[in-house]
Design a protein around this motif. Structure first.
Motif, PDB file in Angstrom:
ATOM      1  N   SER A 143      -6.368  -3.730 -10.523  1.00 28.18           N
ATOM      2  CA  SER A 143      -5.561  -3.411  -9.342  1.00 28.18           C
ATOM      3  C   SER A 143      -5.590  -1.910  -9.113  1.00 28.18           C
ATOM      4  O   SER A 143      -5.752  -1.135 -10.060  1.00 28.18           O
ATOM      5  CB  SER A 143      -4.120  -3.884  -9.537  1.00 28.18           C
ATOM      6  N   THR A 144      -5.465  -1.523  -7.873  1.00 26.38           N
ATOM      7  CA  THR A 144      -5.368  -0.097  -7.574  1.00 26.38           C
ATOM      8  C   THR A 144      -3.948   0.268  -7.179  1.00 26.38           C
ATOM      9  O   THR A 144      -3.677   1.398  -6.798  1.00 26.38           O
ATOM     10  CB  THR A 144      -6.306   0.288  -6.413  1.00 26.38           C
ATOM     11  N   ARG A 145      -3.058  -0.677  -7.270  1.00 30.18           N
ATOM     12  CA  ARG A 145      -1.665  -0.455  -6.921  1.00 30.18           C
ATOM     13  C   ARG A 145      -1.004   0.340  -8.039  1.00 30.18           C
ATOM     14  O   ARG A 145      -1.073  -0.043  -9.211  1.00 30.18           O
ATOM     15  CB  ARG A 145      -1.008  -1.827  -6.767  1.00 30.18           C
TER      16      ARG A 145
ATOM     17  N   ASP B  22      -0.872   2.929  -3.288  1.00 25.01           N
ATOM     18  CA  ASP B  22      -2.171   2.366  -3.635  1.00 25.01           C
ATOM     19  C   ASP B  22      -3.150   3.518  -3.799  1.00 25.01           C
ATOM     20  O   ASP B  22      -3.193   4.434  -2.974  1.00 25.01           O
ATOM     21  CB  ASP B  22      -2.641   1.431  -2.527  1.00 25.01           C
TER      22      ASP B  22
ATOM     23  N   ALA C 187       0.832  -1.198   0.000  1.00 22.07           N
ATOM     24  CA  ALA C 187       0.000   0.000   0.000  1.00 22.07           C
ATOM     25  C   ALA C 187       0.869   1.252   0.000  1.00 22.07           C
ATOM     26  O   ALA C 187       0.468   2.299  -0.484  1.00 22.07           O
ATOM     27  CB  ALA C 187      -0.925   0.010   1.220  1.00 22.07           C
TER      28      ALA C 187
END
Lengths: 497, 679
Positions: free
Chosen positions: A187-189, A128, A70
């Motif tokens: 993905s939000t990474r 993130d 994160a």
């Protein structure tokens, strides 16, 4: 899975948070709260955070992830933390005497500043998009309240409400953008997005879902950094908010938002297609011109500085236009972005420190005409303000000049000659309105109804330190530039390209 | 010695500038002067330390070098604020700070006019700033630091010449110096750009790197004798003619005498004006590649020496005589470096710094004692009244005319001899076979006679004969106290004559630095020559290895003529004025008028350059180009922009959140369109 050792990496954030709670408890527990103690503890919190940040900076050589990815632990985040801490300290010191004068006696001011700083620091290191969004909201909610902290003043309330309404609107765009990106990529990474793009055949082109997501992200960030055409709230809010809060917004909020934007752009979207580049180009050009032209006829110094801050966002975007598709190492001058954020923070805090002196009977009066005769009455203050303004205008040998020089160098080395020309035009316009207060200070007579400047040691100290720093790092920028460049290059560790 | 200490050498005077400027009026003459003197003296201590470090290394150590910080790093240019001390620099540092601190000390006594009490702090700030700039100029390890110093000394010169700026004439003199110097600086810059451009990918601004690059790739500048290197050297020399007051830019130096006399001594005699020679010495490896440019340097030097001397013979203002004498002596130095005798030219820089500073300070003492009287016709017989000043001035006089045994004798004689012996091929202004050196020697020889004459005239008129003073000029207000002796010149205070004595000693013994070989003085023979050899060795200059007796004969000739001239001057001026009239009878009228009117050079420039320039600027550039075109465009743009600004503020930025939200939403729509639909 969770490694307690990783808590070290958010040591600065924790320090700021804990000290914010301490101040809050102190301020609430004692009826007759001692403003000096409150201020001292707050500053101690910032200092502790700075020390922890420095230790982290020395301990972490290679960028790494933390908290299950994160958070990104890298030089970029460390550098931003310093800027945020400086901005917060400046705002606090300016506010110390100021709040007393405008008769705002609220215990939550100092803790709010610290909470906001907490959010800003997280923003700079968020890997993130969800963490990014949450920290952005932590910051924004605090700032909304700070804007309206002078409840008795209509302008302050108006500023808070306008900022809140528009901010909520923009946050919606940002969150929507995150959702679209997630929908497209899974993905939000940020680093994951970068890796996805790095795969042959993947790109914005042919993926409308991701395209819309990126566009919405740009809107959300554009709002926070005050980029055209999402900038229109800036003059009203900056002018209406109490001066120390404006100083904090112009420096801390802008730096944090710009850092987040830079991370997304430079890590995830580097090397994307032409439309993206053109859009950024247009936003940068519009921001530079809107900011600088808007500032021309302002009679209120605070409002003028609001427009000028739009212009400065434009110069920073200009450098981003020059970001090389082939990888950050191709254009080390981009480190100028971090250097400029720092320079802008220093010189702006200095200018706002002087502005904070201009109150009359508890009401701010920052019309440029009030500066008349300042050079005769307070030559040192006039000189310091002149130096800060000249630095904002980008005149050597100041920090502002060096920073701007690197921004232009970044754009030109990245082949973005056109936007550099626009930037130069904006800079030329800027000279006019930055020189005007100086002319008034040195050549105009005192206004008939002169008011004694409410000078106080804390704000004068801020002004002095800022002025000296502007000159020293203008003359000897070398080592600081190198740190900024190394910090920015640490982003390359995440890139998929 | 730790090389890092080099930074302190310019650092101390800079500290002095800051401290005195911050104290400003709170610093009295003595306080400001003491601080300024102490700072330069500290630099002097470090300078001598540097020199002795290099001397003690016996050639093991080529130079000291220190980087203060990296200044600019852009593209291929990497410039440091860095200092270097090789033998050439070290000697120059000692001269600048040594003579400089003496002059600072002297100034404490000189600037005691109550009318200046509120501005002496300014004086000492400028003086320290000057020393700082001069040290940058000589110690910089690259062109950029040198150029900062180069401009800095010009600025300080302007500030100090116009120190009494309430006098319009003085302020104009300052302006003249500045503008003239700027013309030279422009040429210098062009030379610099041309050099930088020609190096291409090897471009460097650092002297040592430049030397290496040119050694490895001489073809970059066109090779030995190439057009490019000739042009570069001529342009650089153009800069030197400005700073060092040579034809055609010498006109500012005589006017520069408007400044306080210590300024004349420090800036316009001992240091700043030698920067042109220093620059050529520093770039000897470059100039050695351009024989035509070398010839131009030597010729201009010789002609300037002669021209200035012819003017000096007829001036009556004691400082004017010294000013033209400075121009003339600088001409000798250029003659020396121009024929390739770098050591000899630089040697003369040193000895000249001693005796010319002494002459100016002595003249200053006289002027001080005479209450601002500068006209020698109102002096005379001062030796009896001012014993120390008088005798030190006599020593300086003997030094400058080249009286055997005094410092000026050795340096001037070496220049003249090496000019005579120079290989014509390395001074090839008119081709490699024209015996230009012999001709230049002739000019130098005649100039030596003129020098002996005008300097003797100065000393005789000032210190011998009857006192012709007592003229009631602007000194009147001093006499109102009823003191009948208020106008009687008397010896100056020790703080002023102290430096005179030190400089007098140096003027006598300065020659020890570089004794000629025919004296067979063992280790002392050509000491400076050997010490500077590493700096000049790559220039490969050739001189005729003529038998010793020829050198001695030429020297004997010079000495004989100089002695005769002194005798003649004594007869003409002191014993028998009739002779003077008879001799004047023989000289064509135009020559006498020319000398008195400085050959109308100022008038020529006024007529040929300044008038047309002013007229053209006023009628065409100002009235049409500036007022109509440029102002029109600028004002038009400004009006357009402020109109746009106002319209934006009133129409768009109206304070309504709805409008803001609309703008935001439209922007968002455009972006989405661009990204999603467009791609």
């Amino acid at each position: 899975m969770f490694d307690p050792g990783e808590l070290n990496f958010i040591g600065p954030e924790i320090a700021v948070f804990v000290f914010a709670l301490l101040v809050l408890v102190h301020d609430v527990m004692f009826k007759q709260r001692n403003a000096t103690i409150s201020m001292g503890v707050s500053l101690m919190g910032l200092a502790t955070a700075a020390v922890l940040n420095l230790l982290n900076m020395q301990a972490v050589d290679v960028p790494r992830e933390a908290f299950a990815g994160a958070m990104a632990v890298d030089g970029f985040g460390f550098f931003l933390n310093f800027i945020v801490l400086l901005a917060a300290a400046g705002a606090l010191l300016i506010s110390h005497d100021f709040l007393r004068r405008i008769d705002v006696d609220v215990p939550e001011f100092n803790p709010l500043v610290l909470f906001v700083a907490f959010g800003m620091m997280l923003m700079g290191s968020a890997n993130d998009l969800i963490l990014l969004f949450i920290s952005l909201e932590v910051m924004s909610l605090g700032v909304y309240v700070l804007c309206g902290i002078n409840r008795g003043e209509l302008a302050s309330a108006e500023a808070a409400l306008k900022y809140f309404v528009m901010g909520a609107f923009a946050s919606g765009f940002l969150l929507m953008g995150i959702a679209f990106v997630y929908g497209g990529i899974g993905s939000t990474r940020i680093s994951a997005v970068a890796q996805w793009f790095a795969i042959e055949g993947n790109g914005i082109a042919g993926n409308p879902l991701i395209g819309v997501g990126v566009a919405l992200l740009l809107v959300g960030f554009g709002f926070k950094v005050a980029a055209a055409p999402f900038h229109m709230w800036t003059p009203d809010v900056y002018q209406g908010a109490p001066t120390p809060v404006t100083a904090f917004m112009a420096t801390g909020v802008k730096a944090a938002a710009f850092a987040a934007l830079s991370r997304v752009l430079l890590v995830a979207l580097l090397g994307q297609n032409l439309e993206f580049h053109t859009a950024l180009w247009l936003i940068a050009a519009g921001t530079i011109l809107m900011g600088n032209i808007g500032a021309l006829v302002q009679d209120d110094l605070k409002r003028m500085l609001a427009y000028s801050s739009i212009g400065h966002a434009g110069y920073l975007l200009m450098a981003l236009v020059g970001a090389p598709a082939a990888g950050l190492a191709d254009n080390p001058r981009l480190g100028g972005i971090l250097f400029y954020l720092l320079a802008y923070t220093v010189m702006t805090v200095g200018a706002f420190a002087v502005l904070s002196f201009f109150t009359r009977d508890g009401v701010e009066d920052t019309r440029i005409s009030r500066l008349g005769g300042l050079a005769d009455r307070h030559p040192a203050v006039a000189l310091a303000l002149s130096i800060c303004l000249l630095s904002l205008a980008g005149v050597p040998p100041t920090m502002g000049f060096v920073g701007k020089f690197y921004l232009f160098a970044a754009a030109i080395e990245g082949g973005a000659i056109g936007i550099a020309v626009v930037g130069a035009i904006g800079g030329a316009i800027g000279i006019y309105y930055y020189l005007r207060p100086i002319v008034v200070m040195y050549m105009h007579p005192e206004p008939a109804d002169r008011v004694e400047l409410a000078m106080n040691p804390a704000a004068l100290g801020v002004l002095g330190v800022a002025t000296v720093a502007v000159l020293v790092f203008g003359l000897v920028p070398g080592s600081l530039i190198e740190v900024a460049q190394d910090s920015l290059l640490s982003l390359a560790a995440w890139g998929g390209v | 010695m730790n090389p890092a200490l080099l930074s302190l050498v310019p650092g101390f005077p800079l500290l002095g500038v800051i401290v005195i400027a911050l104290l400003n009026r709170k610093a009295s003459r003595v306080v400001a002067g003491s601080i300024a003197t102490a700072m330069v003296a500290l630099s002097a201590v470090l300078s001598f330390w540097t020199l002795f470090t290099l001397v003690g290394a016996h050639g093991e150590l080529e130079s000291l070098h220190t980087v203060l910080y990296r200044w600019i790093d852009v593209g291929g240019v990497d410039v440091n604020i860095a200092f270097m001390a090789d033998p050439l620099t070290a000697v120059m540092m000692c001269v600048v700070t040594g003579v400089g601190s003496l002059i600072h000390l002297y100034s404490i006594g000189y600037m005691d006019d109550p009318a200046d009490a509120n501005s002496t702090w300014r004086f000492f700030t400028y003086l320290n700033l000057f020393v700082f700039s001069m040290l940058l100029l000589i110690m910089g390890d690259n062109f950029l630091v040198m150029f900062v110093g180069w401009e800095g000394v010009g600025l300080c010169s302007y500030l100090l010449i116009g120190f009494w700026y309430s006098n319009t004439e003085f302020a104009k003199a300052g302006k003249k110096a500045f503008v003239t110097n700027r013309v030279g600086d422009f040429s210098f810059l062009l030379g610099l750009f041309l050099l930088f451009w020609s190096l291409g990918e090897h471009a460097t601004l650092q002297f040592s790197e430049l030397k290496e690059v040119l050694g490895a790739h001489p073809e970059l500048v066109g090779g030995h004798g190439g057009t490019l290197v000739t042009a570069i050297c001529l342009l650089l020399f153009g800069g030197a003619t400005g700073k060092s007051a040579q034809i055609p830019l010498f006109v500012w130096l005589p006017d520069a005498m408007a400044g306080p006399t210590p300024v004349s001594a420090l800036i316009h005699a001992a240091t700043m004006v030698t920067s042109g020679i220093y620059m050529i010495c520093r770039l000897n490896f470059l100039f050695a590649m351009a024989p035509v440019a070398m010839g131009a340097v030597a010729t201009i030097g010789a002609l300037t020496a002669f021209l200035a001397a012819t003017i000096a013979v007829s001036q009556n203002d004691i400082k004017k005589v010294l000013a033209y004498s400075t121009v003339s002596q600088l001409g000798y130095m250029f003659l020396g470096v121009g024929v390739g005798a770098f050591t000899a030219g630089f040697f003369h820089v040193i000895t000249h710094a001693f005796f010319k500073a002494l002459l100016f300070l002595g003249a200053g003492a006289v002027i001080h004692a005479m209450h601002h009287e500068q006209d020698m016709r109102h002096m005379g017989g001062l030796l009896g009244k001012m014993k120390i000043t008088g005798w030190t001035m006599i020593i300086a006089w003997l030094a400058i005319i080249g009286f055997p045994g005094f410092s000026g004798f050795f340096s001037k004689d070496e220049i003249l001899w090496l000019t005579f012996a120079a290989d014509p091929a390395q001074v090839a202004l008119f081709g490699p076979t024209v015996p230009l050196p012999k001709f230049l020697w002739g000019i130098g020889f005649i100039t030596a006679i003129l020098t002996a004459f005008y300097m003797s005239r100065l000393v005789f008129m000032t210190f011998f004969g009857e006192f012709r003073g007592g003229r009631h000029g602007h000194g009147d207000d001093h006499g109102d106290d009823g003191n009948a002796h208020a106008h009687e010149p008397h010896e100056v205070s020790p703080v002023m004559w102290g430096p005179l004595v030190v400089l007098a000693v140096l003027s006598v013994f300065g020659g020890l630095l570089n004794l000629p070989h025919w004296l067979h003085a063992g280790n002392l023979t050509g000491w400076l020559h050997h010490f500077l050899e590493p700096v000049f060795e790559d220039a490969h200059m050739r001189f005729d290895a003529a038998p010793e007796h020829l050198e001695l004969r030429i020297m004997a000739l010079t000495i004989g003529v100089v002695f005769f001239t002194i005798y003649a001057a004594w007869q003409m001026l002191m014993k028998n004025p009739e002779i003077k009239h008879q001799i004047e009878h023989f000289i064509p009228d135009f020559a006498i008028a020319g000398s008195i009117n400085k050959w109308w050079v100022d008038e020529l420039y006024e007529f040929a350059i300044i008038k047309p320039l002013v007229l053209g600027s006023r009628q065409v550039l100002w009235a049409i180009v500036d007022a109509l075109v440029i102002d029109g465009a600028v004002n038009g743009t400004a009006r357009l922009l402020s109109g746009a600004s106002r319209a934006y503020g009133q129409r768009v930025q109206v304070g309504k959140v709805q409008v803001y939200a609309l703008a935001l939403a439209s922007g968002a729509a455009l972006l989405i369109f661009a990204f999603a639909v467009g791609s």
